[in-house]
Design a protein around this motif. Structure first.
Motif, short mmCIF file in Angstrom:
data_model
loop_
_atom_site.label_atom_id
_atom_site.label_comp_id
_atom_site.label_asym_id
_atom_site.label_seq_id
_atom_site.Cartn_x
_atom_site.Cartn_y
_atom_site.Cartn_z
N VAL A 151 -7.91 6.06 0.33
CA VAL A 151 -8.82 5.06 -0.25
C VAL A 151 -8.69 3.71 0.47
O VAL A 151 -7.62 3.35 0.95
N ALA A 152 -9.80 2.95 0.49
CA ALA A 152 -9.83 1.69 1.21
C ALA A 152 -9.77 0.50 0.26
O ALA A 152 -10.22 -0.59 0.57
N LYS A 165 -8.44 -2.65 -1.73
CA LYS A 165 -7.50 -3.73 -1.43
C LYS A 165 -6.30 -3.65 -2.38
O LYS A 165 -6.44 -3.26 -3.53
N ALA A 215 -2.38 4.60 -2.01
CA ALA A 215 -3.35 4.14 -1.02
C ALA A 215 -3.97 5.28 -0.22
O ALA A 215 -4.97 5.08 0.48
N TYR A 248 0.83 -1.20 0.00
CA TYR A 248 0.00 0.00 0.00
C TYR A 248 0.87 1.26 0.00
O TYR A 248 0.96 1.96 1.02
N LYS A 296 -6.23 -4.53 -5.99
CA LYS A 296 -6.97 -3.72 -6.95
C LYS A 296 -6.45 -2.29 -7.06
O LYS A 296 -7.06 -1.45 -7.73
#
Lengths: 118, 118, 118, 118
Positions: free
Chosen positions: B111-112, B114, B108, B103, B117
Motif C-alpha cells: 500500500v502507498a 502515508k 505498509a 513503515y 495514516k
C-alpha cells in the motif's frame, strides 16, 4: 550500471521490495517524489536569510534533520537512475560540458545571471 | 568525506570555482536550486499518464533530456552534501532505518498510504 | 488594486500582522512558501494514478484536506500579488494572450506537447 | 461556486476548451502543474538575497516576468478550484482559523518557527 551507488543501492531496493512498493515506482511518480522531498529540504530554510541558513547548518543539533531530508531526495534519485539505466557519473559529466557552453567563464564569472540573459 | 562522490565531486567544484560561483552557494539557495531542478525533471512527465511516462523513458531519443535533468538535481545535491559535511551513505542508511519504523512491513506492504495514516 | 481578492485579503493581512510576520515576507521567501505549499498539495496525489486522483477528490472525506492545501498556496499567492502590486486579473489576461500565441489552436488542439516542441 | 474568480474563470476555460485540453486536467496533473509553475516563480529569485529580491520586484522592467509567473500558478489553481468545487474564500477562512490555533499570537508573534517546534 550506476557503480557510484552500488554500495547503497542494495539497501534501497531491499527496503522497497520488502514493502512491495516497486509497483508504485514509475518515472512520473518517482519524479513527483523527488520534487516533494526536495521541497521538504527547502522548507528547513524558509523565512531564513542566507546568513541564518548558514548558521542553521553549522548547528550540530540541526544536522540530523538536514541529513534526513537530503537522504529522502537522494534515495528516490538513486532509484530513478537505477530503474531507467542512467549512469549518473556520465550524465553529470555530459551536463557539466553543456553547462560550460551555456555559461562560458568569461561571461558567467562572478555573476548569477541565467544563461538566457547572459 | 563523501567518498561515494569523490570521482565526480572534483569536476563539479572545478566548474563552480572557475566561475567564482561559490559565493552564491549557501544552504538556502542550494536547496532552492535542488527544488527547482527537481521540478524541471517532473515537467518531463507532466500531463502524461503513468503508462505514458514509462513509454517515455524507454524511448532512446528522450534519454539525454532525462539524464540532463537528473544530473542537474544531482550536481546541486552532491555539492550540498560536500559543503555541509553530509556523509550521504550514512545519511541514507540512517533514514532507511527510520523509514522502516514509520513503515513496518506488515502494515505498509503493498500500500502507498502515508505513515501518518497507516 | 487586486479587487478580485479584496474580500479575503483583509483577513489574510490581519492574520499576518497580528503575528508580526510581515518582516519575513519578502519576494524570495514568499515564492519559496508558494512552492513549498504547492508541493504539499501535490503530495496528496503522490503514488496515485490519474484515475485514483479523480476518485480521491470525489470522496467527501478528502475535501477538507484538499481545500486546506489549496488555501495555503492561495494565501501566499494573494499576499504576493498585494505586496508587489500585481493586478491578478490583468496578469492572467495578459498571460493567456501570450500562451495563445505559444499554443495556437491549430497546432495545440488535443495534444499536451510543450510549446518548445510543437 | 467560486464567485471570487467568476470574471476570469470564463477566459481560462475558453482558452483550455479551444485547445481540447480538459482531458489532461485531472487533479494529479493539475497539482503537478501548480507545483511546476510555482517553481518557475521561485527561479526568478534564485541566488538572490532577500534584499536583492526586494530590489528585483521594485524594478519596473521585471514586472512583466513576475506577473507572468504568478499568472501561470494562479490559472491552474483557479481551474483546480473550479473543477473540484472548492469555494476558495471559504477554504481560506477555514484554513486561517486552523492556522490561528497552530500559531497562537502569544507564541508565534515575531518568530518564524514552524508550529511543530513552537
Amino acid at each position: 550500471m550506476n557503480s557510484l551507488f552500488e554500495p547503497i543501492l542494495k539497501k534501497i531496493k531491499k527496503f522497497r521490495d520488502e514493502r512491495d512498493w516497486k509497483k508504485f515506482h514509475n518515472p512520473k511518480d518517482l519524479a513527483e517524489a523527488i520534487s516533494i522531498e526536495a521541497s521538504e529540504l527547502l522548507e528547513l530554510f524558509l523565512w531564513k536569510t542566507k546568513e541564518e541558513s548558514m548558521e542553521f547548518v553549522k548547528n550540530k543539533k540541526n544536522c540530523e534533520e538536514i541529513s534526513d531530508e537530503v537522504a529522502d531526495v537522494m534515495v528516490f534519485l538513486i532509484e530513478f537512475c537505477d530503474n531507467y539505466s542512467i549512469d549518473i557519473e556520465k550524465a553529470i559529466e555530459k551536463k557539466l560540458q553543456k553547462n560550460a557552453k551555456k555559461y562560458p567563464v568569461n561571461k558567467a564569472k562572478g555573476v548569477a545571471t541565467k544563461y538566457t540573459k547572459l
